[in-house]
Design a protein around this motif. Sequence first.
Motif, mmCIF file in Angstrom:
data_model
loop_
_atom_site.group_PDB
_atom_site.id
_atom_site.type_symbol
_atom_site.label_atom_id
_atom_site.label_comp_id
_atom_site.label_asym_id
_atom_site.label_seq_id
_atom_site.Cartn_x
_atom_site.Cartn_y
_atom_site.Cartn_z
ATOM 1 N N GLY A 175 9.270 -2.697 1.208
ATOM 2 C CA GLY A 175 10.036 -1.481 1.429
ATOM 3 C C GLY A 175 11.530 -1.761 1.504
ATOM 4 O O GLY A 175 12.343 -1.012 0.985
ATOM 5 N N TYR A 189 4.938 -3.879 -1.680
ATOM 6 C CA TYR A 189 4.138 -4.067 -0.472
ATOM 7 C C TYR A 189 4.715 -3.118 0.586
ATOM 8 O O TYR A 189 5.442 -3.498 1.483
ATOM 9 N N VAL A 201 4.989 1.645 1.198
ATOM 10 C CA VAL A 201 4.852 2.935 0.515
ATOM 11 C C VAL A 201 6.181 3.401 -0.067
ATOM 12 O O VAL A 201 6.229 4.034 -1.124
ATOM 13 N N SER A 239 4.453 -0.193 10.084
ATOM 14 C CA SER A 239 3.175 -0.611 9.472
ATOM 15 C C SER A 239 2.746 -1.993 9.954
ATOM 16 O O SER A 239 1.792 -2.566 9.420
HETATM 17 C C1 8YV Z 1 7.070 -2.228 5.544
HETATM 18 C C2 8YV Z 1 7.853 0.093 4.685
HETATM 19 O O1 8YV Z 1 7.831 -2.591 6.649
HETATM 20 O O2 8YV Z 1 5.953 1.045 3.684
HETATM 21 C C3 8YV Z 1 7.186 0.994 3.726
HETATM 22 O O3 8YV Z 1 7.894 1.683 2.988
HETATM 23 O O4 8YV Z 1 9.028 0.098 4.812
HETATM 24 C C4 8YV Z 1 7.021 -0.773 5.566
HETATM 25 O O5 8YV Z 1 5.698 -0.438 5.597
HETATM 26 C C5 8YV Z 1 7.460 -3.095 4.429
HETATM 27 O O6 8YV Z 1 7.316 -2.654 3.152
HETATM 28 C C6 8YV Z 1 6.785 -4.464 4.574
HETATM 29 O O7 8YV Z 1 7.738 -5.390 4.629
#
Ligand code: 8YV
Length: 317
Positions: free
Chosen positions: A54, A75, A77, A284
């Motif tokens: 993210g 990895y 959303v 998350s």
């Molecule tokens: C995570 C996020 O911290 O899903 C997202 O958009 O920002 C978070 O779930 C991140 O992608 C994992 O490092």
Amino acid sequence: MSKCTVLALAPLGPPEVQEQLDSEFECHLVGRDGALDHLIAQIGDRVSALVTTGGRGAEAEVIAALPQLRLIACYGVGVDAIDFAAAGKHGVEVTNTPDVLTDDVADLAVFLLGALHRRLVQGDAWVRAGEWARSGGIPLGRSLRGRRAGILGLGRIGEATARRLTAFGAEILYYSRHPRPASEWTYCESPAALAEHSDDLIVCCRGGDATRHLVDAHVLQALGPQGSLVNIARGSVVDEAALVAALHAGGIAGAALDVFENEPDVPDSLFGLDNVVLAPHIGSATLETRRAMGELVLENLRARRDGRSLVTPVPQG
Ligand code: 8YV
């Protein structure tokens, strides 16, 4: 048969998921295996998939430096850190990890709100410092029951947050690009109108250019001295300088924040405020959810490798 080459900007989930990625693919992990520039120079011409997060996305220069790239598997959303124009230009598809993280992120929104209104962080520090025995209790908190919770962005996470807060006895209002006429919740026609009619404004919308500084000084003013802000979405949605100013001036009552404009840098002028709860982007961050997110990334990588349809493609454009 040689394995597909994957460049990962961050480790995938708990160690066993990263180990799976390492065993099924030729994975080069930034940090563990070298700096990004070094890895691009070494193996950039054979990378077919890039794993982003993210926060750590794919910029146009990185996409352009990987001529065999066919997939960006995020990895997370939120895909606001990925340059979709560059991906489209180079014929690169994008996947993300929706649904599997919805519950944990919505839980955190409620936990942050509860921590703020029930003074949990203050109380913890008070007990540890021996002040309870020395000086007595802390000031009264506020009940979640009967509060008007304004959900900014009624997507999957916004809706899950609203459902949880309904169970706590809050009244739900929302602003979203697409009003839901069939919903039992009250629609407000702008972020400012939502803030004006809410006790708590809870930012649940996506990040990116379209929502940048959607919560600005004007919206914070509409939230007012009795109102509080919760952000579990993206730091970019809130004008952080305006937020810091409002908190210091008593323009709003408090804030509980899991995301910031320049993560991991957090304005240190927030550190001395006891009406603020700060978390290091952990929406998350549970073993269960990070494992599920990692497995979903793996499923998308396998699908691309085996010529099957992607599991969770993100539509472009
Ligand atoms: C995570 C996020 O911290 O899903 C997202 O958009 O920002 C978070 O779930 C991140 O992608 C994992 O490092």
